[in-house]
Motif scaffolding. Structure first.
Motif, PDB file in Angstrom:
ATOM      1  N   LEU A   1     -39.901   4.693  48.910  1.00 33.71           N
ATOM      2  CA  LEU A   1     -41.042   4.773  48.003  1.00 33.71           C
ATOM      3  C   LEU A   1     -41.808   6.076  48.218  1.00 33.71           C
ATOM      4  CD1 LEU A   1     -42.906   3.570  45.893  1.00 33.71           C
ATOM      5  CD2 LEU A   1     -44.064   2.317  47.716  1.00 33.71           C
ATOM      6  N   GLU A   2     -41.967   6.491  49.450  1.00 35.88           N
ATOM      7  CA  GLU A   2     -42.670   7.741  49.744  1.00 35.88           C
ATOM      8  C   GLU A   2     -41.960   8.931  49.103  1.00 35.88           C
ATOM      9  OE1 GLU A   2     -43.492   8.259  53.931  1.00 35.88           O
ATOM     10  OE2 GLU A   2     -43.675   6.092  54.153  1.00 35.88           O
ATOM     11  N   ASN A   3     -40.643   8.981  49.248  1.00 34.69           N
ATOM     12  CA  ASN A   3     -39.881  10.084  48.651  1.00 34.69           C
ATOM     13  C   ASN A   3     -39.917  10.023  47.125  1.00 34.69           C
ATOM     14  OD1 ASN A   3     -39.194  11.242  51.072  1.00 34.69           O
ATOM     15  ND2 ASN A   3     -37.257  10.149  51.239  1.00 34.69           N
ATOM     16  N   ALA A   4     -39.868   8.822  46.559  1.00 40.50           N
ATOM     17  CA  ALA A   4     -39.946   8.683  45.101  1.00 40.50           C
ATOM     18  C   ALA A   4     -41.289   9.199  44.597  1.00 40.50           C
ATOM     19  CB  ALA A   4     -39.742   7.229  44.698  1.00 40.50           C
TER      20      ALA A   4
ATOM     21  N   PHE B   1     -47.304  -1.182  43.304  1.00 39.31           N
ATOM     22  CA  PHE B   1     -46.404  -1.922  44.162  1.00 39.31           C
ATOM     23  C   PHE B   1     -46.298  -1.237  45.512  1.00 39.31           C
ATOM     24  CE2 PHE B   1     -42.923   1.056  43.669  1.00 39.31           C
ATOM     25  CZ  PHE B   1     -43.069   1.542  42.394  1.00 39.31           C
ATOM     26  N   GLU B   2     -45.940  -1.997  46.517  1.00 41.80           N
ATOM     27  CA  GLU B   2     -45.795  -1.481  47.860  1.00 41.80           C
ATOM     28  C   GLU B   2     -44.336  -1.593  48.264  1.00 41.80           C
ATOM     29  OE1 GLU B   2     -48.374  -3.826  50.259  1.00 41.80           O
ATOM     30  OE2 GLU B   2     -50.139  -3.326  49.095  1.00 41.80           O
ATOM     31  N   LEU B   3     -43.971  -0.875  49.329  1.00 42.89           N
ATOM     32  CA  LEU B   3     -42.585  -0.872  49.773  1.00 42.89           C
ATOM     33  C   LEU B   3     -42.111  -2.287  50.105  1.00 42.89           C
ATOM     34  CD1 LEU B   3     -40.161   0.873  50.409  1.00 42.89           C
ATOM     35  CD2 LEU B   3     -41.024   1.164  52.705  1.00 42.89           C
ATOM     36  N   SER B   4     -42.942  -3.085  50.741  1.00 36.55           N
ATOM     37  CA  SER B   4     -42.533  -4.444  51.097  1.00 36.55           C
ATOM     38  C   SER B   4     -42.318  -5.297  49.849  1.00 36.55           C
ATOM     39  CB  SER B   4     -43.580  -5.092  51.996  1.00 36.55           C
ATOM     40  OG  SER B   4     -44.816  -5.164  51.324  1.00 36.55           O
ATOM     41  N   LYS B   5     -43.123  -5.068  48.817  1.00 41.27           N
ATOM     42  CA  LYS B   5     -42.983  -5.848  47.591  1.00 41.27           C
ATOM     43  C   LYS B   5     -41.705  -5.496  46.840  1.00 41.27           C
ATOM     44  CE  LYS B   5     -47.818  -6.677  46.505  1.00 41.27           C
ATOM     45  NZ  LYS B   5     -48.887  -6.417  45.535  1.00 41.27           N
ATOM     46  N   ASN B   6     -41.350  -4.194  46.761  1.00 41.24           N
ATOM     47  CA  ASN B   6     -40.191  -3.844  45.954  1.00 41.24           C
ATOM     48  C   ASN B   6     -38.886  -4.268  46.620  1.00 41.24           C
ATOM     49  OD1 ASN B   6     -39.074  -1.729  47.555  1.00 41.24           O
ATOM     50  ND2 ASN B   6     -40.408  -0.230  46.628  1.00 41.24           N
ATOM     51  N   LYS B   7     -38.876  -4.476  47.922  1.00 39.78           N
ATOM     52  CA  LYS B   7     -37.661  -4.965  48.567  1.00 39.78           C
ATOM     53  C   LYS B   7     -37.490  -6.464  48.340  1.00 39.78           C
ATOM     54  CE  LYS B   7     -37.048  -1.431  51.929  1.00 39.78           C
ATOM     55  NZ  LYS B   7     -36.277  -1.058  53.044  1.00 39.78           N
ATOM     56  N   LYS B   8     -38.609  -7.175  48.133  1.00 45.72           N
ATOM     57  CA  LYS B   8     -38.561  -8.621  47.968  1.00 45.72           C
ATOM     58  C   LYS B   8     -38.432  -9.057  46.518  1.00 45.72           C
ATOM     59  CE  LYS B   8     -41.392  -9.498  52.034  1.00 45.72           C
ATOM     60  NZ  LYS B   8     -42.680 -10.003  52.500  1.00 45.72           N
ATOM     61  N   CYS B   9     -38.824  -8.206  45.573  1.00 46.40           N
ATOM     62  CA  CYS B   9     -38.870  -8.653  44.181  1.00 46.40           C
ATOM     63  C   CYS B   9     -37.457  -8.921  43.648  1.00 46.40           C
ATOM     64  CB  CYS B   9     -39.625  -7.664  43.302  1.00 46.40           C
ATOM     65  SG  CYS B   9     -38.803  -6.110  43.045  1.00 46.40           S
TER      66      CYS B   9
END
Length: 102
Positions: free
Chosen positions: A64-67, A6-14
């Motif tokens: 997401l980067e920090n995670a 998953f990408e950062l843009s996807k996890n904000k929209k899901c």
């Protein structure tokens, strides 16, 4: 369950309506989306047949980067743990046994 990187843009929209969704990023990091809309990062690893799961944090607090960095650190720390904890009483017992032989 849905898997895949998953990408950062996807996890904000899901979003989910009826059930919990788990999105895997690979190497043990995954995002859990609850029906309430809450999104949380988790790290899961299996070592010596034991499964460990740690909550990293909420998406609103951790990027997401920090995670990914935290998951890497957790994976590295679990790989370098000593196999047996050394207790002071064990060291003392071994020392006294050695002294009696000498």
């Amino acid at each position: 369950m849905k898997y895949g990187s998953f990408e950062l843009s996807k996890n904000k929209k899901c979003k989910t309506k009826a059930k919990r969704i788990t999105l895997s990023d690979g190497s043990g990091l995954y995002l859990r989306v609850l029906p309430s809309g809450k999104k949380t990062f988790f790290f899961q690893n299996v070592k010596d047949g034991k499964k460990t799961k740690k909550q990293i944090g909420d998406v609103s607090l951790i990027s997401l980067e920090n995670a990914r960095k935290i998951a890497f650190d957790l994976r590295y720390n679990q790989a370098t743990k000593p196999l047996k904890k050394t207790l002071f009483k064990d060291v003392t017992k071994d020392f006294l046994a050695h002294k009696q032989r000498v």
